[in-house]
Design an enzyme around this catalytic site. Structure first.
Site, PDB file in Angstrom:
ATOM      1  CE  LYS A 178      -4.253  -1.324   1.660  1.00 34.11           C
ATOM      2  NZ  LYS A 178      -4.497  -3.450   2.312  1.00 34.11           N
ATOM      3  CD  GLU A 201     -11.684   5.721   1.850  1.00 35.82           C
ATOM      4  OE1 GLU A 201     -11.791   6.415   1.660  1.00 35.82           O
ATOM      5  OE2 GLU A 201     -11.038   4.252   1.138  1.00 35.82           O
ATOM      6  CB  SER A 249      -0.602  -8.250  -1.568  1.00 36.68           C
ATOM      7  OG  SER A 249      -1.673  -9.094  -1.038  1.00 36.68           O
TER       8      SER A 249
END
Ligand SMILES: *Cc1c(COP(=O)(O)O)cnc(C)c1O
Length: 418
Positions: free
Chosen positions: A112, A134, A401
């Site tokens: 991320k 968010e 990931s």
């Protein structure tokens, strides 16, 4: 397996304009990937999106911006991440050769941050003083709070109160990083309610506030921007695979929530028709049950969070509640570029159940000494289906990931009942 190609991150060498050497040129000028995407937002936000788009179109090919971005990716995030041969899993199946692209080794433990670094740099360049985001499980909130601390920007993260209760550790991480976490008490008190609240904040404070979106979703230009910031995953994979194996992989696998880690590793290979691309979505308790997050298996086109894509819906056309044991895949929608790649058949998407994903967490931990995120384990689980059909010399790259440390609560409860 050592990777000696530590200098592959120079933009000069690889070209920073990812779309220039790809004939695939989506999105179009309206922000559509085929029939999907667009800008479905309150009219008051259109000027902000237009400003963002024109600023992004400048930085996208700006050598200075990208040089700095790649500098942060190297010195702060820890890129390039290795391409590791999963040797015992490879031996276990006896067919093909499995490599993991190690996004779990990025700073903060998942892919991320590739995206939040890019967006925070853009925010700074646009003179914004305040960042909002968010978060559902808290992973994107942590990645955002991290870069805000690093770049010295005010950070407000919206989070449903139900999620805050379930993900207390991430709430405390964000606080420790100096962010303000605002609990949301409307609706189901989860991600979609937090998103509504973040959009409300953005409408009110659009002049000085930048909204960092955490996956390849949202109104144009976000899905494109998020994809481009994650394209570094595919860029590295391509040169590492060429260096180690002398050719491109036959298969690339990734889990799909909103779709950012998947599009990051797929994008490079879209025009390489011999590279088969496979996305794994979360079936939850099964794609034929009500407790699922399998957007392609069960969803229909609809609008969520500012764009048109596949979406889990109730018979009345309202947004259905998603279910997955992995918080990061527990999302009723999917990014519009994936919707296009699904419709054209360029990428195949398959659902993987909670049960199969959890078995894969265990298998990977025991056989590779890598505790994967439960999200990632959805892709690892698919090896059970894929590997028996392969020949010995085929190459599979799986995007790892994230790491599973954040999931130890769920994992302990599942396997050890505590
Ligand atoms: C957030 C997350 C995902 C899902 O998000 P995408 O945008 O689909 O990549 C997958 N894996 C990990 C480890 C995550 O933290």
């Amino acid at each position: 397996m050592a990777n000696s190609n530590t200098n592959i991150l120079t933009p000069e060498k690889n070209g920073v304009n990812v779309s220039e050497d790809l004939k695939y040129s989506f999105p179009d000028t309206r922000g559509y990937f085929g029939s999907f995407g667009g800008k479905f937002v309150p009219e008051i936000l259109i000027p902000a999106l237009d400003q963002l788009e024109s600023e992004y179109n400048v930085v996208k090919t700006d050598p200075d911006f990208n040089k700095e971005r790649f500098h942060h990716l190297k010195e702060y995030v820890g890129r390039p991440t290795p391409l590791t041969l999963a040797s015992r899993l490879t031996e276990h199946y006896g067919t093909g050769k499995i490599y993991f692209k190690r996004e779990d080794l990025c700073h903060t433990g998942a892919h991320k941050i590739n995206n939040t670094i890019g967006q925070v740099m853009l925010a700074k360049r646009m003179g914004k003083k305040r960042i909002i985001a968010e978060t559902g499980a808290g992973q994107h909130g942590v990645a955002t709070a991290t870069v805000c601390a690093r770049f010295g920007l005010e950070c407000v993260v919206y989070m449903g109160e139900e999620d805050m209760r379930r993900q207390k550790l991430n709430v405390d991480r964000m606080k420790l990083l100096g962010a303000e976490v605002r609990g949301v008490t409307s609706g189901s008190r989860t991600l979609k309610d937090a998103t509504n609240e973040a959009i409300r904040d953005w409408v009110t404070n659009v002049e000085d506030t930048f909204y960092i979106i955490g996956s390849a979703v949202g109104p144009h230009p976000y899905p494109m921007m998020v994809r481009d910031f994650h394209d570094v995953i595919g860029l590295e994979t391509e040169s590492q695979c060429l260096e180690i194996e002398g050719r491109l992989p036959d298969y690339v696998l990734a889990c799909v929530g909103g779709g950012s880690n998947a599009i990051g590793i797929f994008y490079r290979f879209i025009n390489d028709k011999n590279v088969k691309l496979i996305g794994l979505e979360a079936a939850g308790e099964g794609e034929t049950t009500g407790k699922t997050a399998a957007t392609f298996a069960k969803g229909k086109p609809g609008v969520l969070h500012g764009s048109l894509s596949y979406l889990l819906q109730t018979p009345q056309g309202q947004i259905a509640l998603a279910h997955s044991i992995s918080a990061g895949l527990d999302y009723p929608g999917v990014g519009p570029e994936h919707a296009h790649l699904f419709d054209t058949g360029r990428v195949k998407y398959y659902p993987v159940s909670d049960k199969d994903a959890m078995a894969a967490v265990k298998r990977c931990s025991e056989m590779e000494g890598i505790i994967p995120a439960i999200e990632t384990a959805h892709a690892i689980a698919w090896l059970e289906k894929l590997m028996p059909s392969l020949s010995k010399d085929e190459i599979v790259v799986l995007n790892c990931s994230g790491r599973g440390d954040k999931d130890m609560g769920t994992i302990s409860e599942y396997f050890y009942g505590s």
